[in-house]
Scaffold this active site. Structure first.
Site, mmCIF file in Angstrom:
data_model
loop_
_atom_site.group_PDB
_atom_site.id
_atom_site.type_symbol
_atom_site.label_atom_id
_atom_site.label_comp_id
_atom_site.label_asym_id
_atom_site.label_seq_id
_atom_site.Cartn_x
_atom_site.Cartn_y
_atom_site.Cartn_z
ATOM 1 C CE LYS A 18 63.123 -18.207 -2.942
ATOM 2 N NZ LYS A 18 64.227 -17.866 -3.916
ATOM 3 C CB SER B 103 81.154 -21.653 -1.506
ATOM 4 O OG SER B 103 81.290 -20.252 -1.593
ATOM 5 C CD GLU C 254 70.130 -12.392 -3.646
ATOM 6 O OE1 GLU C 254 69.919 -13.604 -3.497
ATOM 7 O OE2 GLU C 254 70.862 -11.936 -4.547
ATOM 8 C CB THR D 34 64.877 -16.077 -8.488
ATOM 9 O OG1 THR D 34 65.849 -16.223 -9.425
ATOM 10 C CG2 THR D 34 65.044 -17.303 -7.618
ATOM 11 C CG ASN E 154 73.935 -12.568 -5.660
ATOM 12 O OD1 ASN E 154 73.317 -13.565 -5.993
ATOM 13 N ND2 ASN E 154 73.345 -11.487 -5.153
ATOM 14 C CB THR F 199 66.977 -19.113 -1.227
ATOM 15 O OG1 THR F 199 66.396 -18.048 -1.991
ATOM 16 C CG2 THR F 199 66.453 -20.445 -1.738
#
Length: 407
Positions: free
Chosen positions: A179, A407, A276, A190, A402, A153
Site C-alpha cells: 500500500k 479529520s 494521491e 509511506t 492532505n 488508506t
C-alpha cells in the site's frame, strides 16, 4: 518466470485474512493478517526517517535478531507513530493476541500500521480483530486480495502480484502486496509491502537480495517528497517448495533476485501511479551516466521536482524544469553533453540536444504528454550507468486530500 493471478497467498503455506475493526474507517475492512503454516526466515527494510513508528522498531528487532517470523498483523487508519511507551505496549499486545489465537510465539509476529501519526491504537479493537481473523485464515487468492484491500488508506486501488519460477526442477512462487499513495519519498516511503515465498534460502542471502532490489525499486519512487515514519517491507520465506537451500550467490540466487526485482518493480510503479490525486505515472530514465549513484540521483531529482510534476500534469513540455532539477540534484555533469526526450505510447520527441534547445513540434509533444504514463529520457553521454525513478503528476486533488487527512 511467469506472472500468475494472486498475491500474498500465492506461495505454498501462506494464508491471509482481513476484517473490519473500526479503527478509523467505519465502512470498510481495516485489518489484515498474514500467516505461514511454518516459521519463515525473514528479511526487511525500513524507513530512513529518524522518527520511527513503534511497529517499525518492533519489526526491526525481529529481523535483526535472526529470529523466525510466522505472522504479520497490519492495521490501517492509525500509524502508531510518536506514541511513546504505550505504542510499544500496543505492539506487544497485538503480537501476544496472535500467540493466544494461533499458538505462534509472539516474538515471531510482525506488526505494521499505517494512517494518522500521533494517535494511540485502540488495542481492544485490534486484539478482537486478531481473534476474528485467526478463525478465518484462508489460502485462497480471494483471501489475499481482501488482505491487500484492508491495508489501504488513501490508495485508490489495491496492489498485489505473484510470479512463479523454476529452481532445480522445483516450482517456486513469490507473491506480494503493498500500500502507498502519499507521504512517499526515498528512501522507502509511506509504504507497507509484504512478500511471501516458498523458497528455501539462507536468511543472510535473503536480506542481501531484498536490500539490493529495494535500492532500484521502492527507493526509486517519490510522490511528494515526504519520508514516512512507518515504511516497512517484510519478505518471508518458508522453504516449503523443497528446493536445496540457497546458501551461495549462484545462478539460483540470481534467478530469485530477478523474480524479486520484477515483483518489487511492479508494486513500486503501482504505488507511484496511485499517488494521491495523481492522473499520470511520471517516469524518469537516465542513461549513460558516469556512475550508478549519479543516475539514481538525477532520475529521482527529476520525478521529485514539484515544478516538473506540475508540468507533467499540465502536459507542458517545459524541459527547462527537468534540467533545473538535474542541476540542483548534487550530481556533477556538463549540460553540453545532455540530450532530453519525452516519450509515451503516443511517440517520442527530443527537445534538448547537447546544451541547445530544439525547435520541436509542440503539438506532437502535447500528444505524447497526454498519455497516462509519460517518460522523461535523459542521455548523459558520460558513462555506462543507468537508473529509472517513478513518480506522478502534481494535481489540485493532492492538496484537497492532505488538507483534511486527520479529520
Amino acid at each position: 518466470m511467469k506472472e500468475i493471478t494472486g498475491g500474498i497467498t500465492a506461495a505454498k503455506g501462506f494464508k491471509a485474512a482481513s476484517c473490519e475493526a473500526g479503527i478509523k474507517y467505519k465502512d470498510r475492512t481495516d485489518m489484515a493478517l498474514i500467516y505461514s503454516t511454518v516459521p519463515c526466515v525473514c528479511a526487511g527494510t525500513f524507513t530512513s526517517n529518524v522518527v520511527k513508528a513503534a511497529c517499525v522498531q518492533w519489526d526491526k528487532k525481529i529481523v535483526e535478531s535472526g529470529n523466525a517470523m510466522q505472522a504479520v498483523v497490519i492495521n490501517s487508519g492509525i500509524a502508531n507513530a510518536c506514541t511513546g511507551k504505550e505504542g510499544f505496549d500496543a505492539c506487544e499486545a497485538v503480537a501476544k493476541a496472535v500467540e493466544k489465537s494461533l499458538g505462534v510465539d509472539h516474538t515471531s509476529v510482525g506488526v505494521a500500521s499505517t494512517g494518522v501519526i500521533g494517535m494511540q491504537l485502540p488495542v481492544d479493537k485490534i486484539t478482537l480483530g486478531v481473534s476474528k481473523m485467526s478463525e478465518s485464515l484462508d489460502e485462497s487468492i480471494e483471501a489475499g486480495t481482501a488482505a491487500s484491500k484492508a491495508i489501504m488508506t488513501t490508495d485508490t486501488v489495491n496492489k498485489e502480484i505473484a510470479v512463479t519460477f523454476d529452481i532445480d526442477g522445483k516450482e517456486i512462487t513469490l507473491g506480494g502486496m503493498s500500500k502507498g499513495s502519499g507521504m512517499i519519498h526515498p528512501n522507502m516511503c509511506t509504504m507497507l509491502a509484504f512478500l511471501s515465498t516458498d523458497l528455501n534460502i539462507e536468511k543472510s542471502l535473503l536480506q542481501e537480495a531484498v536490500k539490493d532490489v529495494v535500492a532500484d525499486t521502492f527507493n526509486m519512487i517519490t510522490v511528494d517528497g515526504d519520508t514516512s515514519t512507518n515504511d516497512t517491507l517484510l519478505c518471508m520465506a518458508n522453504g516449503i517448495a523443497g528446493n536445496d537451500c540457497i546458501s551461495i550467490k549462484d545462478n539460483n540466487y540470481e534467478t530469485f533476485k530477478e523474480a524479486l526485482s520484477y515483483v518489487c518493480t511492479y508494486l513500486a510503479k503501482r504505488m507511484a501511479s496511485d499517488g494521491e490525486g495523481a492522473t499520470k505515472l511520471f517516469e524518469a530514465k537516465v542513461i549513460n551516466a558516469k556512475s550508478k549513484a549519479d543516475a539514481r540521483t538525477l532520475s529521482r531529482a527529476i520525478v521529485g521536482s514539484n515544478l516538473s510534476k506540475a508540468a507533467i500534469y499540465g502536459c507542458d513540455a517545459n524541459f527547462g524544469r527537468f534540467l533545473c532539477a538535474m542541476g540542483y540534484s548534487g550530481a556533477i555533469f556538463d549540460q553540453n553533453d545532455v540530450e532530453l526526450f519525452f516519450e509515451s505510447v503516443n511517440g517520442k520527441i527530443e527537445v534538448f540536444h547537447m546544451g541547445t534547445p530544439l525547435d520541436f513540434d509542440e503539438d506532437k509533444a502535447l500528444q505524447i504528454m497526454k498519455a497516462d504514463a509519460v517518460t522523461v529520457l535523459v542521455n548523459m553521454h558520460e558513462g555506462n550507468e543507468s537508473a529509472t525513478a517513478w513518480g506522478c503528476d502534481l494535481t489540485y486533488d493532492y492538496v484537497k486530500i492532505n488538507a483534511d487527512y486527520r479529520s
